[in-house]
Design an enzyme around this catalytic site. Sequence first.
Site, PDB file in Angstrom:
ATOM      1  N   THR A   1       0.207  -1.463  -0.272  1.00  0.00           N
ATOM      2  CA  THR A   1      -0.037  -0.123  -0.258  1.00  0.00           C
ATOM      3  C   THR A   1       0.539   1.250  -0.068  1.00  0.00           C
ATOM      4  O   THR A   1       1.898   0.802   1.004  1.00  0.00           O
ATOM      5  CB  THR A   1      -1.550  -0.060   0.807  1.00  0.00           C
ATOM      6  OG1 THR A   1      -0.602  -0.118   2.331  1.00  0.00           O
ATOM      7  CG2 THR A   1      -1.931  -1.527   0.996  1.00  0.00           C
ATOM      8  N   GLY A   2      -0.258   1.901  -0.179  1.00  0.00           N
ATOM      9  CA  GLY A   2       1.014   3.238  -0.328  1.00  0.00           C
ATOM     10  C   GLY A   2       2.761   4.068  -1.360  1.00  0.00           C
ATOM     11  O   GLY A   2       3.381   4.390  -1.148  1.00  0.00           O
ATOM     12  N   ALA A   3       2.210   3.796  -3.011  1.00  0.00           N
ATOM     13  CA  ALA A   3       3.109   3.462  -3.230  1.00  0.00           C
ATOM     14  C   ALA A   3       2.798   4.638  -4.857  1.00  0.00           C
ATOM     15  O   ALA A   3       1.713   4.236  -5.907  1.00  0.00           O
ATOM     16  CB  ALA A   3       3.622   2.054  -4.335  1.00  0.00           C
ATOM     17  N   SER A   4       2.336   5.722  -4.402  1.00  0.00           N
ATOM     18  CA  SER A   4       2.223   6.791  -5.315  1.00  0.00           C
ATOM     19  C   SER A   4       2.900   7.828  -5.164  1.00  0.00           C
ATOM     20  O   SER A   4       2.335   9.380  -6.313  1.00  0.00           O
ATOM     21  CB  SER A   4       1.141   7.757  -3.986  1.00  0.00           C
ATOM     22  OG  SER A   4      -0.233   7.096  -3.214  1.00  0.00           O
TER      23      SER A   4
ATOM     24  N   ASP B   1       8.758   7.454  -3.287  1.00  0.00           N
ATOM     25  CA  ASP B   1       8.160   7.318  -1.673  1.00  0.00           C
ATOM     26  C   ASP B   1       8.617   5.663  -2.105  1.00  0.00           C
ATOM     27  O   ASP B   1       9.403   5.176  -2.287  1.00  0.00           O
ATOM     28  CB  ASP B   1       6.826   7.590  -1.691  1.00  0.00           C
ATOM     29  CG  ASP B   1       6.111   6.196  -2.306  1.00  0.00           C
ATOM     30  OD1 ASP B   1       6.892   5.460  -3.024  1.00  0.00           O
ATOM     31  OD2 ASP B   1       5.364   7.305  -2.956  1.00  0.00           O
ATOM     32  N   ILE B   2       8.668   5.255  -0.309  1.00  0.00           N
ATOM     33  CA  ILE B   2       8.950   4.225   0.178  1.00  0.00           C
ATOM     34  C   ILE B   2       8.505   2.840  -0.313  1.00  0.00           C
ATOM     35  O   ILE B   2       9.150   1.978  -0.216  1.00  0.00           O
ATOM     36  CB  ILE B   2       8.934   3.716   1.464  1.00  0.00           C
ATOM     37  CG1 ILE B   2       9.948   4.894   2.074  1.00  0.00           C
ATOM     38  CG2 ILE B   2       8.832   2.048   2.252  1.00  0.00           C
ATOM     39  CD1 ILE B   2       9.971   5.709   4.117  1.00  0.00           C
ATOM     40  N   GLY B   3       6.857   3.158  -0.308  1.00  0.00           N
ATOM     41  CA  GLY B   3       5.935   1.906  -0.849  1.00  0.00           C
ATOM     42  C   GLY B   3       6.428   1.556  -2.377  1.00  0.00           C
ATOM     43  O   GLY B   3       6.690   0.358  -2.850  1.00  0.00           O
TER      44      GLY B   3
ATOM     45  N   SER C   1       6.893   3.852  13.279  1.00  0.00           N
ATOM     46  CA  SER C   1       7.862   5.552  12.577  1.00  0.00           C
ATOM     47  C   SER C   1       8.559   5.297  14.319  1.00  0.00           C
ATOM     48  O   SER C   1       8.723   6.734  14.947  1.00  0.00           O
ATOM     49  CB  SER C   1       7.702   6.772  12.569  1.00  0.00           C
ATOM     50  OG  SER C   1       6.392   6.663  11.785  1.00  0.00           O
TER      51      SER C   1
ATOM     52  N   TYR D   1      -1.185  11.178  14.725  1.00  0.00           N
ATOM     53  CA  TYR D   1       0.352  10.337  13.689  1.00  0.00           C
ATOM     54  C   TYR D   1       0.677   9.302  14.617  1.00  0.00           C
ATOM     55  O   TYR D   1       0.654   8.785  14.544  1.00  0.00           O
ATOM     56  CB  TYR D   1       1.187  11.466  13.119  1.00  0.00           C
ATOM     57  CG  TYR D   1       2.395  10.398  12.540  1.00  0.00           C
ATOM     58  CD1 TYR D   1       1.648  10.004  11.428  1.00  0.00           C
ATOM     59  CD2 TYR D   1       3.464   9.952  12.667  1.00  0.00           C
ATOM     60  CE1 TYR D   1       2.544   9.168  10.363  1.00  0.00           C
ATOM     61  CE2 TYR D   1       4.156   9.594  12.095  1.00  0.00           C
ATOM     62  CZ  TYR D   1       3.662   9.251  10.798  1.00  0.00           C
ATOM     63  OH  TYR D   1       4.787   8.336   9.995  1.00  0.00           O
TER      64      TYR D   1
END
Length: 247
Positions: free
Chosen positions: A8-11, A15-17, A144, A157
């Site tokens: 998830t979260g490859a945008s 980025d890390i994803g 994190s 967060y």
Amino acid sequence: MNKIAIVTGASHPRDIGTAICRRLAADGVNIFFTHWQADPAWIDEFQMEIESMRVSCEDMTIDLSNPLAAQTICQKVVEKLGVPSILVNNAAHSAQDGYLKLDALTLDQHYAVNMRSTFLLSVEFARLWKKANLKAGRIINMTSGQDLGLMVGELAYVSTKGAISAFTRSLAQELAPLDITVIAVNPGPTDSTWMNDGIRTHLLPKFPLGRIGTPDDVVKTISFLASEEATWITGQIIHSEGGFLRG
């Protein structure tokens, strides 16, 4: 047969994803990645890049704050690629707050993505795995380092990402009989899409290795934890942050 990973979260290219997708694809894993508010032209280019590594790649635009997002993702990955064996819960929502700004809406926005989507994707993945009766599943949750130090001005967060560590430890015990390991990874401050020169100047002296961590540093840990070499590691919070000095 290649393994299948949900990331998830490859945008964004940096980025890390995105880096996780590249590394797992290089390891011979078929990729299903989710993104939100990404450039459609780049998504097409990135999918072709992954497929050039001789693996299959599918993607989905989805708002992870949707309560049905986890079910939708798992249904689509099975339809397109098959039953996944690796889940990397990488997507996150972050906004500055602090005690003067924190309100119900801010908490709910963080909760929906950081906690609910991570938790529901994890259990939907496990249900698929149990039904398929497969071996050597992996759930990797990104956190994190909230249990290591303070993050002033980011109360929503911190609280929602911190919950991932507790969830990881307990879920690992439940899923061990299914041969699914559950691990959380804290990569420390990573120079991806959120850093500017001011942040880099502030953080650099806190890294004893003389440089700030990059997405490529993160993915080495992810690659290992997703591999057969990590079958004996579960219920752990891995702090892979280059000796970052907090405070």
